[in-house]
Write an enzyme that holds these catalytic residues in place. Structure first.
Site, PDB file in Angstrom:
ATOM      1  N   GLU A 213       0.851  -1.187   0.000  1.00 35.63           N
ATOM      2  CA  GLU A 213       0.000   0.000   0.000  1.00 35.63           C
ATOM      3  C   GLU A 213       0.887   1.237   0.000  1.00 35.63           C
ATOM      4  O   GLU A 213       1.895   1.286   0.705  1.00 35.63           O
ATOM      5  CB  GLU A 213      -0.898   0.009   1.239  1.00 35.63           C
ATOM      6  CG  GLU A 213      -1.744   1.247   1.382  1.00 35.63           C
ATOM      7  CD  GLU A 213      -2.580   1.242   2.654  1.00 35.63           C
ATOM      8  OE1 GLU A 213      -3.072   2.319   3.026  1.00 35.63           O
ATOM      9  OE2 GLU A 213      -2.712   0.170   3.278  1.00 35.63           O
ATOM     10  N   GLU A 218      -2.781  11.408   3.529  1.00 34.71           N
ATOM     11  CA  GLU A 218      -3.855  11.250   4.500  1.00 34.71           C
ATOM     12  C   GLU A 218      -3.870  12.491   5.380  1.00 34.71           C
ATOM     13  O   GLU A 218      -2.820  12.950   5.832  1.00 34.71           O
ATOM     14  CB  GLU A 218      -3.648  10.012   5.369  1.00 34.71           C
ATOM     15  CG  GLU A 218      -3.755   8.707   4.617  1.00 34.71           C
ATOM     16  CD  GLU A 218      -3.590   7.508   5.542  1.00 34.71           C
ATOM     17  OE1 GLU A 218      -4.601   6.977   6.028  1.00 34.71           O
ATOM     18  OE2 GLU A 218      -2.422   7.125   5.784  1.00 34.71           O
TER      19      GLU A 218
END
Length: 332
Positions: A213, A218
């Site tokens: 990932e 974020e």
């Protein structure tokens, strides 16, 4: 941002290197609003380490250039579901019935991750919830070439049909339409803030496995200007590890900035406004093409600086996205 990472945190010994730090305002926004067909990026000309490192004090004479050409682009002049580039839910395996993406009991499995403590459900105009009629809920708004993913509190009258979630919101993924091994992947956006607010732009393997990932971006909604860039991988023993950094960009909520990750054979490099800010040696399990995901979650059990939604959370949250682009490396 993967909806499986918390399972790993529960039992694994995780390598974590996180350090809050400022990104100078000199990381000015690019003046051009469109993504170029060709571009170049600077990276460090040395061997990357097994752990990620910040690149705060790069010697300009130690940098080399990587040239790239564009392979994917959406500048959101039209509704994102009209282009065929995006789907508004997590993808499923071959055995997942197509109809269950759109409604009925169990359809929420591809439209949120309860394990992460999320309190939204991802919708689109065709989604039926528990019912059999499309609810016509559209979290995607396009204005003047900017896409807004909108998260809104669910009225009491719709709570049951929407599986008793607190918010409706949106997710877009390119699985099934675009995936690429190596290259540069970038979003130009503003980051919304507020208790429970969790915007993200990230990548997963097209074969459905996890990890690897790449969390390109974020946002920690309770901490204005705090954004996170992280790599996740699995070592041969099966233990999941991750390594990343927080960066402070004071105007991230009010100004558009470019956030990207360059995936080379030997390293991953993270960029803010096309300036390298961190890198790491590419882990061994990064072997399959990866697809892009952009979403606005509400509520987080494990991701710090977000928290659960409460009475102080905004009734409507807007994640503004000017464009999303991908590039391939010329020499690849």
């Amino acid at each position: 941002m993967t909806r499986k990472i918390t399972a790993a945190i529960g039992f694994a010994t995780i390598l974590v290197v996180t350090s809050a730090g400022g990104v100078e305002s000199a990381l000015a926004q690019a003046n051009v609003e469109t993504a170029p067909q060709e571009m170049s990026l600077q990276i460090a000309n040395d061997a990357p380490g097994e752990q990620c490192r910040r690149l705060d004090q790069l010697d300009p004479t130690s940098l080399i250039r990587v040239t790239l050409h564009r392979t994917f682009h959406d500048d959101f002049d039209a509704h994102p579901l009209s282009s065929g580039l995006w789907v508004p839910h997590y993808a499923g395996g071959a055995a997942w019935p197509e109809a269950q993406y759109w409604g009925g009991n169990g359809s929420d499995a591809k439209r949120k991750d309860a394990w992460n403590g999320e309190q939204q459900i991802y919708v689109d105009p065709k989604y039926q919830g528990r019912g059999t009629v499309a609810l016509g809920l559209d979290p995607f708004k396009v204005r003047n070439g900017v896409l807004s993913i909108m998260a809104s509190r669910i009225p009491v009258s719709l709570k049951d049909v929407l599986f008793n979630n607190e918010y409706v919101s949106g997710i877009l993924t390119t699985q099934g339409s675009f995936a690429q091994k190596y290259g540069y992947f970038e979003i130009r956006s503003k980051l919304p803030v507020g208790t429970g607010v969790w915007p993200a732009f990230w990548m997963l393997a097209d074969n459905g496995g996890w990890p690897p990932e790449i969390d390109i971006l974020e946002g920690r909604g309770k901490q204005r200007g705090d954004l996170v860039m992280t790599t996740h991988w699995r070592i041969p023993s099966g233990v999941v590890q991750h390594c990343g950094f927080d960066f402070l960009l004071p105007d991230a909520a009010t100004a558009f900035h470019d956030y990207g990750a360059l995936w080379l054979r030997d390293r991953l490099v993270y960029f803010i406004d096309r300036r390298p800010v961190a890198d790491i040696k590419v882990p061994d399990d990064f072997s399959d093409p990866m697809y892009m995901i952009v979403n606005l979650a509400m509520g987080a059990k494990y991701f710090g600086g977000v928290g659960f939604v409460d009475g102080e959370s905004p009734d409507v949250v807007e994640f503004e996205i000017d464009r999303i682009s991908a590039y391939q490396i010329d020499s690849y």
